[in-house]
Write an enzyme that holds these catalytic residues in place. Structure first.
Site, PDB file in Angstrom:
ATOM      1  N   SER A  10       0.833  -1.198   0.000  1.00  0.00           N
ATOM      2  CA  SER A  10       0.000   0.000   0.000  1.00  0.00           C
ATOM      3  C   SER A  10       0.870   1.251   0.000  1.00  0.00           C
ATOM      4  O   SER A  10       1.659   1.471   0.919  1.00  0.00           O
ATOM      5  CB  SER A  10      -0.910   0.009   1.228  1.00  0.00           C
ATOM      6  OG  SER A  10      -1.568   1.255   1.286  1.00  0.00           O
ATOM      7  N   HIS A  33      -1.288  -1.089  -4.185  1.00  0.00           N
ATOM      8  CA  HIS A  33      -2.559  -0.662  -3.583  1.00  0.00           C
ATOM      9  C   HIS A  33      -2.543   0.855  -3.396  1.00  0.00           C
ATOM     10  O   HIS A  33      -1.585   1.422  -2.853  1.00  0.00           O
ATOM     11  CB  HIS A  33      -2.706  -1.381  -2.246  1.00  0.00           C
ATOM     12  CG  HIS A  33      -4.042  -1.255  -1.596  1.00  0.00           C
ATOM     13  ND1 HIS A  33      -5.147  -1.978  -1.988  1.00  0.00           N
ATOM     14  CD2 HIS A  33      -4.450  -0.504  -0.544  1.00  0.00           C
ATOM     15  CE1 HIS A  33      -6.173  -1.683  -1.212  1.00  0.00           C
ATOM     16  NE2 HIS A  33      -5.782  -0.773  -0.325  1.00  0.00           N
ATOM     17  N   ASP A  35      -4.715   3.907  -1.894  1.00  0.00           N
ATOM     18  CA  ASP A  35      -5.815   4.221  -0.976  1.00  0.00           C
ATOM     19  C   ASP A  35      -6.310   5.653  -1.171  1.00  0.00           C
ATOM     20  O   ASP A  35      -5.651   6.609  -0.753  1.00  0.00           O
ATOM     21  CB  ASP A  35      -5.332   4.091   0.472  1.00  0.00           C
ATOM     22  CG  ASP A  35      -5.198   2.645   0.916  1.00  0.00           C
ATOM     23  OD1 ASP A  35      -6.172   1.881   0.758  1.00  0.00           O
ATOM     24  OD2 ASP A  35      -4.116   2.280   1.424  1.00  0.00           O
ATOM     25  N   MET A  37      -8.761   8.493  -0.076  1.00  0.00           N
ATOM     26  CA  MET A  37      -9.608   8.876   1.073  1.00  0.00           C
ATOM     27  C   MET A  37     -10.046  10.321   0.902  1.00  0.00           C
ATOM     28  O   MET A  37      -9.244  11.161   0.479  1.00  0.00           O
ATOM     29  CB  MET A  37      -8.814   8.740   2.375  1.00  0.00           C
ATOM     30  CG  MET A  37      -8.234   7.360   2.618  1.00  0.00           C
ATOM     31  SD  MET A  37      -7.537   7.240   4.277  1.00  0.00           S
ATOM     32  CE  MET A  37      -6.624   5.689   4.132  1.00  0.00           C
ATOM     33  N   HIS A  66      -8.360   1.543  -4.029  1.00  0.00           N
ATOM     34  CA  HIS A  66      -9.312   1.314  -2.937  1.00  0.00           C
ATOM     35  C   HIS A  66      -9.930   2.661  -2.595  1.00  0.00           C
ATOM     36  O   HIS A  66      -9.279   3.503  -1.977  1.00  0.00           O
ATOM     37  CB  HIS A  66      -8.540   0.709  -1.753  1.00  0.00           C
ATOM     38  CG  HIS A  66      -9.367   0.511  -0.516  1.00  0.00           C
ATOM     39  ND1 HIS A  66      -8.775   0.282   0.717  1.00  0.00           N
ATOM     40  CD2 HIS A  66     -10.714   0.497  -0.305  1.00  0.00           C
ATOM     41  CE1 HIS A  66      -9.735   0.141   1.629  1.00  0.00           C
ATOM     42  NE2 HIS A  66     -10.903   0.271   1.041  1.00  0.00           N
ATOM     43  N   MET A  68     -12.042   4.943  -0.585  1.00  0.00           N
ATOM     44  CA  MET A  68     -12.725   5.174   0.695  1.00  0.00           C
ATOM     45  C   MET A  68     -13.340   6.560   0.613  1.00  0.00           C
ATOM     46  O   MET A  68     -12.874   7.522   1.241  1.00  0.00           O
ATOM     47  CB  MET A  68     -11.721   5.042   1.850  1.00  0.00           C
ATOM     48  CG  MET A  68     -11.327   3.592   2.106  1.00  0.00           C
ATOM     49  SD  MET A  68      -9.806   3.424   3.051  1.00  0.00           S
ATOM     50  CE  MET A  68      -8.619   3.525   1.708  1.00  0.00           C
ATOM     51  N   MET A 138     -12.137  -5.684   4.910  1.00  0.00           N
ATOM     52  CA  MET A 138     -11.277  -4.810   5.727  1.00  0.00           C
ATOM     53  C   MET A 138     -10.977  -5.506   7.051  1.00  0.00           C
ATOM     54  O   MET A 138     -11.896  -5.933   7.757  1.00  0.00           O
ATOM     55  CB  MET A 138     -11.967  -3.467   5.998  1.00  0.00           C
ATOM     56  CG  MET A 138     -12.046  -2.519   4.820  1.00  0.00           C
ATOM     57  SD  MET A 138     -10.455  -2.082   4.076  1.00  0.00           S
ATOM     58  CE  MET A 138      -9.576  -1.319   5.433  1.00  0.00           C
ATOM     59  N   GLY A 145      -3.114   3.770   8.054  1.00  0.00           N
ATOM     60  CA  GLY A 145      -2.201   2.633   8.022  1.00  0.00           C
ATOM     61  C   GLY A 145      -1.697   2.345   9.428  1.00  0.00           C
ATOM     62  O   GLY A 145      -1.934   3.122  10.369  1.00  0.00           O
ATOM     63  N   ASP A 176      -7.147  -6.355   3.922  1.00  0.00           N
ATOM     64  CA  ASP A 176      -6.462  -5.059   3.969  1.00  0.00           C
ATOM     65  C   ASP A 176      -6.500  -4.516   5.393  1.00  0.00           C
ATOM     66  O   ASP A 176      -7.573  -4.249   5.928  1.00  0.00           O
ATOM     67  CB  ASP A 176      -7.181  -4.098   3.014  1.00  0.00           C
ATOM     68  CG  ASP A 176      -6.531  -2.730   2.946  1.00  0.00           C
ATOM     69  OD1 ASP A 176      -5.425  -2.536   3.499  1.00  0.00           O
ATOM     70  OD2 ASP A 176      -7.144  -1.837   2.321  1.00  0.00           O
ATOM     71  N   GLY A 177      -5.289  -4.351   5.963  1.00  0.00           N
ATOM     72  CA  GLY A 177      -5.174  -3.718   7.267  1.00  0.00           C
ATOM     73  C   GLY A 177      -4.496  -4.620   8.275  1.00  0.00           C
ATOM     74  O   GLY A 177      -4.978  -5.717   8.568  1.00  0.00           O
ATOM     75  N   GLY A 198       0.861  -2.347   3.977  1.00  0.00           N
ATOM     76  CA  GLY A 198       1.464  -1.021   3.902  1.00  0.00           C
ATOM     77  C   GLY A 198       2.725  -0.949   4.721  1.00  0.00           C
ATOM     78  O   GLY A 198       3.848  -1.037   4.204  1.00  0.00           O
TER      79      GLY A 198
HETATM   80  C1  DX5 Z   1      -6.422   1.577   5.594  1.00  0.00           C
HETATM   81  C2  DX5 Z   1      -5.983   1.284   4.192  1.00  0.00           C
HETATM   82  C3  DX5 Z   1      -4.917   0.270   4.085  1.00  0.00           C
HETATM   83  C4  DX5 Z   1      -3.595   0.638   4.715  1.00  0.00           C
HETATM   84  C5  DX5 Z   1      -3.029  -0.614   5.301  1.00  0.00           C
HETATM   85  O1  DX5 Z   1      -7.614   2.275   5.563  1.00  0.00           O
HETATM   86  O2  DX5 Z   1      -7.073   0.826   3.426  1.00  0.00           O
HETATM   87  O3  DX5 Z   1      -4.710  -0.103   2.728  1.00  0.00           O
HETATM   88  O4  DX5 Z   1      -2.667   1.164   3.807  1.00  0.00           O
HETATM   89  O5  DX5 Z   1      -1.887  -0.287   6.023  1.00  0.00           O
HETATM   90  P1  DX5 Z   1      -1.199  -1.332   7.016  1.00  0.00           P
HETATM   91  O6  DX5 Z   1      -0.774  -2.505   6.182  1.00  0.00           O
HETATM   92  O7  DX5 Z   1      -0.053  -0.578   7.578  1.00  0.00           O
HETATM   93  O8  DX5 Z   1      -2.231  -1.709   8.034  1.00  0.00           O
HETATM   94 ZN    ZN Z   2      -6.650   0.006   1.428  1.00  0.00          ZN
END
Ligand code: DX5
Ligand code: ZN
Length: 224
Positions: A10, A33, A35, A37, A66, A68, A138, A145, A176-177, A198
Site C-alpha cells: 500500500s 494498492h 488508498d 480517502m 481502494h 474510501m 477490511m 495505516g 487489507d489492514g 502497507g
Molecule cells: C487503511 C488502508 C490500508 C492501509 C493498510 O484504511 O485501506 O490499505 O494502507 O496499512 P497497514 O498494512 O499498515 O495496516
Molecule cells: Zn486500502
C-alpha cells in the site's frame, strides 16, 4: 483454480514526495494498492485521480485502487478509465445498487471490487457479489495505516472462501489492514487470495525481501 497469493503493497505507507521511486521499489509485487480517502467517508485525506494517473504512468506494477470515498458511483469509473487493474468501492458508501458501479467499472476496463468495513456483514451483499471480481474484507477500520489486525473479521474471509470454493461466487478475496509477518498466515489460512500490506512492506529495510517473505508465508499457510 490457481490460488497463488497476490501481494499488494500500500502506497499509503510510502514516501509521498517520491512516489515514482516508491512504486519501483516494489516492482516484484503483484498489485500496488492505492488508498483514496476523501475526509468524509473516512476521517483522513490522501490522494485522488490526478495522483493516480501520475503513478500509473511510472509504476511497473498494476494499480489496485481502494476508494474510501462518498459517492463512489460518480468517481470510480475515472480510475478504471485511467488504467487501474482493479477498482474497489465501499458497499457502505454506495447510494444505489452496487451492481451498477461494477458494470461501469468493467465497461471501463478494470476489475470491479466491493469492500466491506469490519462491521458490515457479507450476507447483506450476497445478491450483488456475483458481478464483482474482488471482495475486499477490511481487517481494520478504514482510514489509517499501521493499525492492529482485527482477527474477528476472519469468519467473513472464511465464509467468502467457502462461497468461492463451492462455486457460488467467482472472485478474489482480498484482505487489507494490519497484514504483516505475524498475521498473514491467519488470513491466508482463512482463505484470502490478495494481501494488502502497507507498513509491513514500506516500513521494512528491504521492501522486495518483505514482499517475498509475505508471499512465501501466505503460500505455505494456504497449503497447510
Ligand atoms: C487503511 C488502508 C490500508 C492501509 C493498510 O484504511 O485501506 O490499505 O494502507 O496499512 P497497514 O498494512 O499498515 O495496516
Ligand atoms: Zn486500502
Amino acid at each position: 483454480m490457481s490460488r497463488s497469493p497476490l501481494i499488494a503493497p500500500s502506497l499509503l505507507s510510502a514516501d509521498f514526495a517520491r512516489l515514482a521511486e516508491e512504486s519501483q521499489r516494489v516492482a516484484d509485487a503483484d498489485w500496488l494498492h492505492f488508498d483514496v480517502m476523501d475526509a468524509h467517508f473516512v476521517p483522513n485525506l490522501t490522494f485522488g485521480l490526478p495522483v493516480m494517473q501520475a503513478v500509473r504512468a511510472v509504476s511497473p506494477v498494476p494499480l489496485d485502487c481502494h476508494l474510501m470515498i462518498e459517492a463512489p458511483e460518480r468517481w470510480a469509473p475515472g480510475y478504471a478509465e485511467a488504467g487501474a487493474r482493479n477498482v474497489t468501492v465501499h458497499a457502505e458508501a454506495c447510494e444505489g445498487d452496487p451492481r451498477a458501479v461494477a458494470r461501469d467499472l468493467r465497461a471501463a476496463g478494470s476489475l470491479a471490487g466491493l469492500a466491506l468495513k469490519p462491521g458490515t456483514p457479507l450476507e447483506e451483499y450476497l445478491d450483488v457479489l456475483p458481478v464483482f471480481d474482488t471482495l475486499l474484507v477490511m481487517t481494520v477500520e478504514p482510514g489509517f495505516g499501521g493499525q492492529r489486525f482485527l482477527a474477528e473479521t476472519l469468519p467473513k474471509v472464511r465464509r467468502a472462501r467457502e462461497l468461492v470454493d463451492t462455486g457460488h461466487l467467482t472472485l478474489l478475496v482480498e484482505v487489507d489492514g494490519g497484514i504483516n509477518t505475524d498475521t498473514i498466515e491467519q488470513a491466508a489460512a482463512a482463505g484470502a487470495d490478495v494481501f494488502v500490506a502497507g507498513s509491513a512492506v514500506y516500513g521494512a529495510d528491504d521492501p522486495a525481501r518483505a514482499i517475498a517473505g509475505l508471499r512465501a508465508q501466505a503460500a505455505a499457510a494456504r497449503q497447510g
